[in-house]
Scaffold this active site. Structure first.
Site, PDB file in Angstrom:
ATOM      1  N   ASP A  40       0.872  -1.164   0.000  1.00 54.70           N
ATOM      2  CA  ASP A  40       0.000   0.000   0.000  1.00 54.70           C
ATOM      3  C   ASP A  40       0.922   1.231   0.000  1.00 54.70           C
ATOM      4  O   ASP A  40       2.152   1.130   0.137  1.00 54.70           O
ATOM      5  CB  ASP A  40      -0.974  -0.014   1.189  1.00 54.70           C
ATOM      6  CG  ASP A  40      -2.202   0.872   0.913  1.00 54.70           C
ATOM      7  OD1 ASP A  40      -2.137   1.714  -0.013  1.00 54.70           O
ATOM      8  OD2 ASP A  40      -3.221   0.728   1.610  1.00 54.70           O
TER       9      ASP A  40
HETATM   10  C1  BGC Z   1      -5.071   3.233   0.079  1.00 54.75           C
HETATM   11  C2  BGC Z   1      -5.186   2.225  -1.037  1.00 54.75           C
HETATM   12  C3  BGC Z   1      -5.018   2.900  -2.372  1.00 54.75           C
HETATM   13  C4  BGC Z   1      -3.695   3.634  -2.382  1.00 54.75           C
HETATM   14  C5  BGC Z   1      -3.400   4.330  -3.705  1.00 54.75           C
HETATM   15  C6  BGC Z   1      -3.831   4.086  -0.061  1.00 54.75           C
HETATM   16  O1  BGC Z   1      -3.825   5.145   0.845  1.00 54.75           O
HETATM   17  O2  BGC Z   1      -5.043   2.546   1.309  1.00 54.75           O
HETATM   18  O3  BGC Z   1      -6.417   1.568  -0.958  1.00 54.75           O
HETATM   19  O4  BGC Z   1      -5.084   1.959  -3.401  1.00 54.75           O
HETATM   20  O5  BGC Z   1      -3.702   4.604  -1.368  1.00 54.75           O
HETATM   21  O6  BGC Z   1      -4.228   5.410  -3.923  1.00 54.75           O
END
Ligand code: BGC
Length: 767
Positions: free
Chosen positions: A308
């Site tokens: 993530d």
């Molecule tokens: C979120 C993810 C997301 C990623 C990219 C993160 O803060 O937890 O779900 O895919 O950002 O935007």
């Protein structure tokens, strides 16, 4: 170690090398797809990948494992990285120091970067463009939790397909979806990105969404690589506080939180995102038991793991890694193949390999996983695929998708209450007061992840009602209150409008910003200003229909709880107003069912139907009984249970028959339920089958959903729904953490929700 290299015949190397532009004069933009010859067989594809790995420097390998957000635009759903700029981005692309970008808007920019990667980087490896396509791209569909209320995975498959068609036309071949985190704590803000509290329902939606995003063949230009997230147990955050610790047992992990991931991977997903949270002291992004043990060793996952957003770097803040270099090593060695946004892999992997702390074989394995997926997406064969369409502004929204958005939105609405058949309203001659902060305007209707530019504004609630009523419209619209604060004179105006009306539609609830990432709430009730509005309007004595906008199960009280009718409308996307009007005026008979239990009060949270028994279960409806598992001030029941929802035609469960009272281990138990529509119009019913094992070597939940069927029943007709259960359906995680099936006595219910239903018993027997 390049074992594979030695195994590939030299001739194949030569041919595959010739197909790469790095060994050819730089290709012009127009000639790119001509120069990259399609791979003709799986062997040739593998040979091409091995050839590349053999020629890559360690820096280039680390680059293939590094993914970044755009340097030139803000991504409102992510914290600003602040550390990257356009020059750096360009230099990285030219030097093969990144594998792709995400949430970077616009076709033109992607096209330019892809040409740069293919023509100007040394090995010409194409980039992959990813995005958070969660509930639509240009055409916004309901939030996933709303759509799960349809209990129609096939519907979610269709909306995911539509989203993929739109997003791939904008150059994105990779989505960070579906979110398959089971969410049992309504305080957690991200529950609305998933399919609710139940592992079985979540599995069905996880698989359907993967099928929808990826389509039948990943190499098709409109196929989008799916990424189930967040692996794992992100939804089990303590106290419902986003990013917090998930301190759960391995059994709960395996029984509740992992199955939707398994379903998504079985449906073909080839990437998976590791989660921010720790489980039992080990952050998921650096958890070898999860990322290598479960994923690769047990499940034989062939795709790659992406972290993530900066989750690898955050290992330092977790107190798990002493410094960023160590964080990179731990995440990578645990099995996180690609680093999102932090740049840690690009920065530290070369040195970690040089020092021997990271074996080259692990580096090659991660690169191989990424290149194989790029290969499967057809990126090597045609890197410009999806990037050569007309600019987004020239593409209009597809009327078929708009129609799908309306269908999906109305199928997401759950009717909780309809006393004395207040709904549907007659279109002719009803004086309606539409009151509340969601009554007009287009903000707070779409849902948390509507990022793509050029989307149409959603249809507001007032617009939808007026469109349905046409010229005779008699709708008086009064906001009455803001979402979180009162409006001067708002209540007086609302009360006057209510007095003057035959019926009040009270459009209240949570703002779009009250759920989503980093948006947990301690109070899952309605903001006080709106509660005050509801009480004042109800005091007029006019019949009230609550239209609830919400991103979670809410604790309803007072006038809201007591309203004559309640429709849960979540965040419904671009067709919000039309979908609500369809239900309010009866052009559509509501058929949604709750994918999350609505508790009686916030103090019961985390609240879910499939809980364990205790040694001192509470007699139902008996508050005040001493020494029982109960609160002093509330029963343990839900206000509205999981699976609950009503329509305009009453449905009756007449009887349930089992083919036998015994199910042998190798046999099949047939369960036949007869369900009748005793009303005047067509009914859609979600017939649900639950089981519970009475005694086993580990305790079992009080009930578990095992199957469901959504059926149409004509007015006055009955239908027989047949389910088939085998021992496999009764398996659970045994003491050794492996699947176990144990003979014994079972209860079985078939009914309209997780509470009640017709109960039967059977025994699972050896023979
Ligand atoms: C979120 C993810 C997301 C990623 C990219 C993160 O803060 O937890 O779900 O895919 O950002 O935007």
């Amino acid at each position: 170690m390049h074992v594979r290299k030695a195994a590939v015949p030299a001739l194949v190397f030569l041919l595959s090398a010739l197909s790469f532009p790095a060994l050819l004069p730089p290709a012009t933009a127009a000639s790119v797809s001509k120069d990259l010859q399609p791979s003709r067989s799986p062997d040739a594809a593998e040979a091409r990948i091995e050839s590349l790995i053999a020629r890559m420097t360690v820096q280039e390998k680390a680059g293939q494992l590094s993914l970044y957000g755009p340097a030139d635009i803000d991504t409102p759903n992510n914290p600003q990285a602040g550390s990257r700029n356009v020059q750096q981005e360009t230099a990285d692309v030219r030097a093969g120091r990144l594998t792709g970008l995400f949430n970077n808007a616009g076709l033109e920019g992607k096209r330019r970067l892809q040409q740069m990667a293919v023509n100007e980087s040394r090995l010409g490896i194409p980039l992959i463009f990813g995005a958070d396509v969660i509930h639509g791209f240009r055409t916004m569909f309901p939030m996933p939790l709303a759509e799960a209320s349809s209990w129609e995975p096939a519907l979610a498959e269709r909306t995911a397909r539509a989203a993929a068609i739109e997003a791939t036309a904008d150059g994105f071949r990779w989505t960070f979806a579906p979110m398959v985190d089971v969410a049992r704590d309504a305080r957690w803000g991200r529950g609305l990105e998933g399919a609710g509290e139940d592992a079985y329902l979540s599995r069905q939606f996880a698989a359907a969404r993967v099928r929808g995003f990826q389509g039948p063949d990943l190499s098709r230009p409109d196929a989008m690589l799916a990424t189930p997230k967040h692996f794992a147990a992100y939804g089990a955050a303590e106290g419902g506080l986003d990013y917090s610790v998930s301190d759960i047992s391995e059994r709960t992990l395996r029984e509740v939180y992992l199955p939707p991931f398994r379903a998504a991977l079985d449906a073909g997903a080839l990437s998976i995102m590791s989660a921010f949270n720790e489980i039992g002291g080990v952050p998921s992004t650096a958890n070898p038991a999860l990322l290598t043990g479960v994923l690769r060793d047990e499940w034989k996952f062939k795709g790659f793991v992406v972290s993530d957003y900066t989750a690898d770097e955050e290992l330092v803040e977790h107190g798990y890694a002493a410094n960023p270099r160590e964080a990179a090593r731990q995440a990578f060695m645990a099995g996180t193949d690609v680093s999102m946004q932090s740049g840690l892999y690009a920065r530290y992997l070369p040195d970690l390999v040089a020092s021997g702390e990271v074996p080259m074989a692990r580096l090659d394995d991660a690169v191989r996983r990424v290149l194989r997926v790029k290969q499967k997406l057809g990126l090597f064969d045609d890197p410009m695929r999806g990037l050569d369409g007309p600019p987004a502004a020239q593409r209009t929204e597809n009327p078929e998708f708009i129609a799908l958005a309306r269908e999906s939105a109305r199928r997401s609405i759950v009717m909780l209450k309809n006393e004395r058949a207040l709904l549907p309203l007659s279109k002719a001659g009803t004086k309606i007061a539409l009151i509340g902060p969601f009554a007009e305007g287009t903000v707070d209707l779409m849902g948390a992840w509507s990022l793509s530019p050029g989307q149409s504004a959603p249809v507001g609630v007032d617009q939808g009602l007026r469109a349905a009523l046409g010229a005779d419209s008699s709708v008086n619209v009064v906001r009455g209150s803001g979402i979180e604060s009162a409006l001067p004179g708002g209540i007086d105006a609302a009360v006057a409008a209510a007095r003057d009306a035959d019926v009040v539609l009270l459009a209240i609830g949570e703002s779009q910003k009250m759920s989503g990432e980093a948006r947990s709430r301690t109070d899952i009730g309605l903001p006080q200003a709106q509660q005050d509005l509801a009480e004042a309007v109800a005091a007029t004595g006019k019949p009230v229909v609550v239209l609830l906008s919400n991103g979670r199960a809410m604790a309803l009280k007072g006038a809201v709880r007591d309203a004559r009718a309640i429709l849960v409308t979540w965040f419904l996307g671009v067709q919000t107003g039309n979908a609500i009007a369809d239900v309010v005026f009866g052009d559509f008979n509501p058929s949604g069912r709750l994918p999350v239990s609505f508790p009686q009060t916030a103090g019961q949270v985390p609240y879910y139907y499939g809980h364990k028994r205790t040694g001192r279960p509470s007699p139902e409806n008996a508050p005040g009984t001493a020494f029982r598992t109960r609160y002093l001030d509330a029963t343990n029941e839900a206000l509205y249970p999981f699976g609950f929802g009503i329509g305009y035609a009453p449905v009756h469960y007449d009887g349930v028959e089992l083919s036998s009272e015994r199910l042998p281990l190798s046999g099949t138990l047939r369960v036949r339920a007869t369900v009748s529509n005793t009303g005047q119009r067509e009914a859609e019913e979600v017939v649900q089958l639950y089981i519970a094992q009475r005694a086993a070597s580990v305790t079992r939940p009080v009930r578990e959903l095992k199957e469901f069927r959504k059926v149409d029943i004509a007015p006055g007709a009955s239908t027989v729904v047949e389910f088939a259960l085998t021992a496999n359906d009764l398996a659970f995680v045994g003491r050794d953490m492996k699947p176990a099936v144990e003979p014994g006595d079972f209860d079985l219910w078939v009914g309209p929700s997780a509470a009640g239903g017709i109960r039967k018993q059977f025994a699972l027997t050896r023979e």
